[in-house]
Enzyme design. Structure first.
Site, PDB file in Angstrom:
ATOM      1  CG  HIS A  17     -54.042 -47.844 -61.220  1.00 13.48           C
ATOM      2  ND1 HIS A  17     -52.950 -47.009 -61.123  1.00 13.48           N
ATOM      3  CD2 HIS A  17     -54.079 -48.534 -60.060  1.00 13.48           C
ATOM      4  CE1 HIS A  17     -52.344 -47.218 -59.958  1.00 13.48           C
ATOM      5  NE2 HIS A  17     -53.024 -48.136 -59.287  1.00 13.48           N
ATOM      6  CB  THR A  18     -60.257 -46.363 -64.545  1.00 22.78           C
ATOM      7  OG1 THR A  18     -60.727 -45.975 -63.256  1.00 22.78           O
ATOM      8  CG2 THR A  18     -60.328 -47.860 -64.683  1.00 22.78           C
ATOM      9  CG  ASP A  19     -57.622 -41.463 -61.788  1.00 22.83           C
ATOM     10  OD1 ASP A  19     -56.730 -42.285 -62.131  1.00 22.83           O
ATOM     11  OD2 ASP A  19     -57.479 -40.686 -60.819  1.00 22.83           O
ATOM     12  N   GLY A 104     -53.840 -45.331 -49.083  1.00 23.49           N
ATOM     13  CA  GLY A 104     -54.714 -45.553 -50.242  1.00 23.49           C
ATOM     14  C   GLY A 104     -56.085 -44.935 -50.043  1.00 23.49           C
ATOM     15  CG  LEU A 105     -57.988 -45.309 -47.054  1.00 23.22           C
ATOM     16  CD1 LEU A 105     -58.150 -45.622 -45.579  1.00 23.22           C
ATOM     17  CD2 LEU A 105     -59.119 -45.935 -47.857  1.00 23.22           C
ATOM     18  CB  SER A 106     -57.814 -39.840 -50.909  1.00 26.89           C
ATOM     19  OG  SER A 106     -57.654 -38.761 -51.731  1.00 26.89           O
ATOM     20  CB  SER A 107     -53.720 -38.977 -46.399  1.00 25.83           C
ATOM     21  OG  SER A 107     -52.612 -39.462 -47.131  1.00 25.83           O
ATOM     22  CG  ASP A 152     -57.108 -39.794 -54.921  1.00 26.71           C
ATOM     23  OD1 ASP A 152     -57.952 -40.649 -55.234  1.00 26.71           O
ATOM     24  OD2 ASP A 152     -55.919 -40.073 -54.695  1.00 26.71           O
ATOM     25  CE1 TYR A 202     -51.676 -43.781 -59.244  1.00 22.10           C
ATOM     26  CE2 TYR A 202     -50.461 -42.167 -60.549  1.00 22.10           C
ATOM     27  CZ  TYR A 202     -51.658 -42.680 -60.079  1.00 22.10           C
ATOM     28  OH  TYR A 202     -52.838 -42.093 -60.470  1.00 22.10           O
TER      29      TYR A 202
HETATM   30  C1  GLA Z   1     -54.175 -42.779 -56.533  1.00 27.73           C
HETATM   31  C2  GLA Z   1     -54.271 -41.592 -57.475  1.00 27.73           C
HETATM   32  C3  GLA Z   1     -55.585 -41.585 -58.253  1.00 27.73           C
HETATM   33  C4  GLA Z   1     -55.886 -42.933 -58.882  1.00 27.73           C
HETATM   34  C5  GLA Z   1     -55.677 -44.055 -57.875  1.00 27.73           C
HETATM   35  C6  GLA Z   1     -55.782 -45.411 -58.501  1.00 27.73           C
HETATM   36  O1  GLA Z   1     -55.103 -42.656 -55.499  1.00 27.73           O
HETATM   37  O2  GLA Z   1     -54.178 -40.391 -56.745  1.00 27.73           O
HETATM   38  O3  GLA Z   1     -55.549 -40.571 -59.221  1.00 27.73           O
HETATM   39  O4  GLA Z   1     -55.123 -43.135 -60.032  1.00 27.73           O
HETATM   40  O5  GLA Z   1     -54.412 -43.980 -57.243  1.00 27.73           O
HETATM   41  O6  GLA Z   1     -57.062 -45.650 -58.926  1.00 27.73           O
END
Ligand code: GLA
Length: 360
Positions: A17-19, A104-107, A152, A202
């Site tokens: 949650h820094t991006d 949480g693995l960017s599917s 991501d 989110y």
């Molecule tokens: C999700 C979002 C990212 C990022 C993460 C948390 O994956 O797609 O942009 O904010 O949560 O770090």
């Protein structure tokens, strides 16, 4: 002619949650990936087939009929391409993916990047990594209503085995940092998948960060080292997480560079505590997995990874001392308590990994 594109899933080692606050992140790739094959046709429609480990899905729609209300990832892509002036005559698109959905693995980004890469081939587009990533982010933000950051799509485009990507999301400058051979990563999916409330949660977190910036008269949380104590308590907690998490990313890079697993594990642990207590994006199931993992000999630390509200944990373990038999114990304890199945996605014993992978 068939055009192809692929993209890896990613696990974020730290920097959560820094991006979207112009901060720092440190992802690496996982073996699970998404592959797309695309054939252009003169039909004015998209025939979409998805072959996912978790199920098969088919959908046909007319180009130009894309609608955000359908919440369709493939519609989001053809919508975004139209916005960029790319005119698709029609196509059959097949996507095969092993990245677990809502884990949480960017599917989602792996999906978008793989399809966009196939389109780049098909239409001979001269787009660089940043341009593709910005389009993938925009379709999430403006079509699917997920106000995600740039982590991501950049990670799914650039991450590789055995290296962490230290990325400054404000400038998109990055550096690759080797993950030392003695460190191994274990990723466990809790089986709690993101639902609509996760999207809401989110977006609320992002809104809270923006509210805090307004109150502190700054453009982004990147600008500060300490939260202002005059903030209302919830905002104070959110800001404290972001500010301390950015610091942890810098330290995590140093810990990798100096091969200091104890330090890195401590940072994982602190990151989890901060995400659980200050950012409030963990869930009890994930907390239990983190605690079980951290109880094992040879584990330096564990944390929730990704956007939260379920999903996966990432643990840092000693390549030589950690006994993978203890993973069975963890899964059993977890199922006994929650009646849910957790899944080991990446472990030291993962046989599918290439020689140089650092996950084994
Ligand atoms: C999700 C979002 C990212 C990022 C993460 C948390 O994956 O797609 O942009 O904010 O949560 O770090």
């Amino acid at each position: 002619m068939i055009f192809q594109g692929n993209a890896c899933g990613r696990v974020n080692l730290i920097g959560e949650h820094t991006d979207y606050n112009n901060g720092f992140v440190l992802p690496t790739s996982i073996p699970q990936e998404t592959k797309c094959s695309l054939r252009l046709e003169d039909t004015g429609q998209i025939v979409f087939n998805s072959l996912h480990l978790e199920g098969r899905f088919t959908r046909t729609y007319a180009l130009g009929s894309e609608d955000p209300q359908h919440q369709s990832s493939i519609e989001a892509i053809t919508w975004a391409l139209a916005q960029e002036g790319v005119s698709i005559p029609g196509a059959t698109i097949q996507v095969n993916s092993s990245v677990p959905l809502g884990s949480g693995l960017s599917s989602s980004a792996a999906f978008s990047i793989s399809v966009l890469r196939a389109c780049i081939q098909a239409f001979k587009l001269d787009w660089n990594v940043e341009k593709i990533a910005r389009i993938a982010q925009k379709l999430e933000n403006d079509f699917l209503g997920a106000h995600v950051g740039i982590l991501d799509p950049i990670a799914c485009s650039l991450c590789s085995y055995g290296k962490a990507l230290y990325l400054d999301t404000a400038t998109l400058k990055y550096e690759e940092v080797m993950i030392p051979h003695s460190m191994a990563l274990i990723v466990i999916h809790s089986g709690v998948t993101h639902a609509n409330n996760a999207l809401q949660g989110y977006n609320t977190r992002r809104q809270e960060c923006e509210d805090a910036c307004r109150k502190m008269h700054i453009d982004s949380l990147r600008a500060i080292d300490e939260p202002s104590s005059s903030l209302p308590s919830t905002l104070l907690k959110r800001v404290r997480h972001v500010v301390t998490e950015n610091r942890r990313v810098h330290n995590a890079k140093k810990a990798l560079e100096s091969n200091d697993a104890v330090w890195l594990g401590k940072l994982f642990h602190e990151s989890h505590t901060s995400l659980r207590d200050d950012y409030e994006v963990s869930v009890p199931e994930v907390d239990m997995l983190v605690a079980l993992m951290e109880d094992q000999d040879g584990c330096f630390g564990a944390r929730i990874t990704g956007g939260g509200f379920g999903g996966s944990i990432v643990a840092l373990v000693d390549q030589f001392q950690f006994d993978t038999a203890s993973l069975d114990h963890i899964l059993t304890c977890y199922t006994n308590k929650y009646d849910k199945k957790a899944r080991i996605l990446v472990s030291r014993n993962d046989q599918r990994l290439p020689e140089n992978a650092r996950f084994i």
